[in-house]
Scaffold this motif. Structure first.
Motif, PDB file in Angstrom:
ATOM      1  N   GLU A  19      35.635  -4.059-138.839  1.00  0.00           N
ATOM      2  CA  GLU A  19      36.721  -4.342-137.906  1.00  0.00           C
ATOM      3  C   GLU A  19      37.473  -3.057-137.554  1.00  0.00           C
ATOM      4  O   GLU A  19      37.771  -2.239-138.424  1.00  0.00           O
ATOM      5  CB  GLU A  19      37.704  -5.343-138.518  1.00  0.00           C
ATOM      6  N   VAL A  20      37.745  -2.890-136.265  1.00  0.00           N
ATOM      7  CA  VAL A  20      38.522  -1.745-135.802  1.00  0.00           C
ATOM      8  C   VAL A  20      39.518  -2.220-134.750  1.00  0.00           C
ATOM      9  O   VAL A  20      39.309  -3.243-134.095  1.00  0.00           O
ATOM     10  CB  VAL A  20      37.633  -0.631-135.197  1.00  0.00           C
ATOM     11  N   ASN A  21      40.574  -1.454-134.601  1.00  0.00           N
ATOM     12  CA  ASN A  21      41.559  -1.709-133.566  1.00  0.00           C
ATOM     13  C   ASN A  21      41.155  -0.936-132.316  1.00  0.00           C
ATOM     14  O   ASN A  21      40.932   0.274-132.371  1.00  0.00           O
ATOM     15  CB  ASN A  21      42.938  -1.267-134.074  1.00  0.00           C
ATOM     16  N   ALA A  22      41.051  -1.652-131.180  1.00  0.00           N
ATOM     17  CA  ALA A  22      40.596  -1.004-129.948  1.00  0.00           C
ATOM     18  C   ALA A  22      41.478   0.175-129.576  1.00  0.00           C
ATOM     19  O   ALA A  22      40.984   1.226-129.132  1.00  0.00           O
ATOM     20  CB  ALA A  22      40.562  -2.025-128.812  1.00  0.00           C
ATOM     21  N   ASP A  43      27.013  -2.423-131.734  1.00  0.00           N
ATOM     22  CA  ASP A  43      27.580  -3.661-131.190  1.00  0.00           C
ATOM     23  C   ASP A  43      29.080  -3.530-131.001  1.00  0.00           C
ATOM     24  O   ASP A  43      29.640  -3.991-129.994  1.00  0.00           O
ATOM     25  CB  ASP A  43      27.270  -4.827-132.134  1.00  0.00           C
ATOM     26  N   ARG A  44      29.736  -2.911-131.973  1.00  0.00           N
ATOM     27  CA  ARG A  44      31.178  -2.708-131.885  1.00  0.00           C
ATOM     28  C   ARG A  44      31.515  -1.837-130.680  1.00  0.00           C
ATOM     29  O   ARG A  44      32.448  -2.118-129.930  1.00  0.00           O
ATOM     30  CB  ARG A  44      31.674  -2.062-133.178  1.00  0.00           C
ATOM     31  N   ALA A  45      30.738  -0.767-130.471  1.00  0.00           N
ATOM     32  CA  ALA A  45      30.984   0.123-129.347  1.00  0.00           C
ATOM     33  C   ALA A  45      30.825  -0.609-128.019  1.00  0.00           C
ATOM     34  O   ALA A  45      31.688  -0.515-127.133  1.00  0.00           O
ATOM     35  CB  ALA A  45      30.035   1.321-129.405  1.00  0.00           C
ATOM     36  N   LEU A  46      29.741  -1.342-127.869  1.00  0.00           N
ATOM     37  CA  LEU A  46      29.489  -2.042-126.610  1.00  0.00           C
ATOM     38  C   LEU A  46      30.560  -3.090-126.341  1.00  0.00           C
ATOM     39  O   LEU A  46      30.966  -3.287-125.191  1.00  0.00           O
ATOM     40  CB  LEU A  46      28.106  -2.683-126.645  1.00  0.00           C
ATOM     41  N   ALA A  47      31.038  -3.751-127.396  1.00  0.00           N
ATOM     42  CA  ALA A  47      32.098  -4.751-127.221  1.00  0.00           C
ATOM     43  C   ALA A  47      33.383  -4.117-126.715  1.00  0.00           C
ATOM     44  O   ALA A  47      34.203  -4.789-126.069  1.00  0.00           O
ATOM     45  CB  ALA A  47      32.351  -5.474-128.540  1.00  0.00           C
ATOM     46  N   LEU A  48      33.556  -2.829-126.977  1.00  0.00           N
ATOM     47  CA  LEU A  48      34.733  -2.103-126.510  1.00  0.00           C
ATOM     48  C   LEU A  48      34.488  -1.423-125.172  1.00  0.00           C
ATOM     49  O   LEU A  48      35.331  -0.667-124.689  1.00  0.00           O
ATOM     50  CB  LEU A  48      35.144  -1.059-127.556  1.00  0.00           C
ATOM     51  N   GLY A  49      33.325  -1.662-124.590  1.00  0.00           N
ATOM     52  CA  GLY A  49      33.003  -1.042-123.310  1.00  0.00           C
ATOM     53  C   GLY A  49      32.564   0.397-123.422  1.00  0.00           C
ATOM     54  O   GLY A  49      32.659   1.159-122.454  1.00  0.00           O
TER      55      GLY A  49
END
Length: 225
Positions: A19-22, A43-49
């Motif tokens: 989990e990270v804060n955008a 996946d985390r990167a792509l979810a953040l655009g």
């Protein structure tokens, strides 16, 4: 280093699957603009655009959708199982410094593994960034320009002795160790100078990230922004 895959003249942000804060990711990328994902961190990167420059790891956690969305030339499978995906990124990326997010902060075993990675790479300028804290392995001499009252926690990763200036509670005369004395919630009285003879993690509030980078000798020219 065993086979450089990514070489950056600026700082590298390493993004794990935790989990990270955008907002934190956005801020960290202004300092370390080259983004490298560790396996499921893609996946985390792509979810953040965001699209990482590279994805490194054993690639057992990245989703099929993320694998399809990222150019094949940016996916690098590293099969060895001696280290974590965090370790693999550090072994195959060259940069002046690293900021690491998404490695722990949820599962305790993941957080402990990340702290062990900090201790295993003493030659790296490497700062772990969490939701409230930053952590890094102190060099033998560390100067920190801190505001009086700043929390300074010290956690030994082995036997450590040391001296300090600028801390409310002194270090002199104490043997530190993971199963012995630790230095939770000490406090800066101003600028801090540490002299240490063993592996010691330093934990500071997130707001002290710039002070941590300066203390590790990261030049301003290597930072983005």
């Amino acid at each position: 280093m065993n086979g450089c895959i990514v070489h950056s003249g600026l700082g590298v942000t390493l993004l794990g699957a935790g989990e990270v804060n955008a907002a934190s990711v956005t801020e960290v990328l202004t300092i370390a603009p080259c983004l490298v994902a560790a396996d499921g961190g893609a996946d985390r990167a792509l979810a953040l655009g965001l699209e990482p420059e590279a994805v490194l790891g054993d690639l057992d956690s990245i989703s099929p959708a993320a694998r399809a969305a990222i150019a094949p030339g940016r996916l690098h499978r590293i099969a060895e199982q001696e280290g974590t995906d965090f370790d693999k990124c550090l072994a195959h990326v060259e940069a002046p410094f690293f900021l690491a997010l998404g490695f722990g902060g949820g599962r305790l075993d993941h957080t402990l593994a990340a702290m062990a990675t900090l201790a295993r790479h003493p030659g790296r300028r490497l700062v772990w960034v969490g939701g409230e804290d930053v952590a890094f392995l102190a060099p033998s001499v560390l100067a920190l320009d801190l505001i009086p009252g700043t929390r300074v926690s010290l956690f030994p990763m082995g036997r450590v002795r040391g001296r300090a200036e600028g801390l409310r509670w002194p270090l002199e005369g104490a043997d530190f160790g993971p199963a012995g004395r630790i230095g939770t919630s000490n406090e800066a009285t101003g600028a801090v100078l540490l002299r240490l003879d063993g592996p010691m993690l330093v934990l500071l509030p997130l707001a002290s990230l710039s002070a941590a980078l300066a203390g590790l000798g990261v030049p301003l020219a290597a930072r983005g922004g």
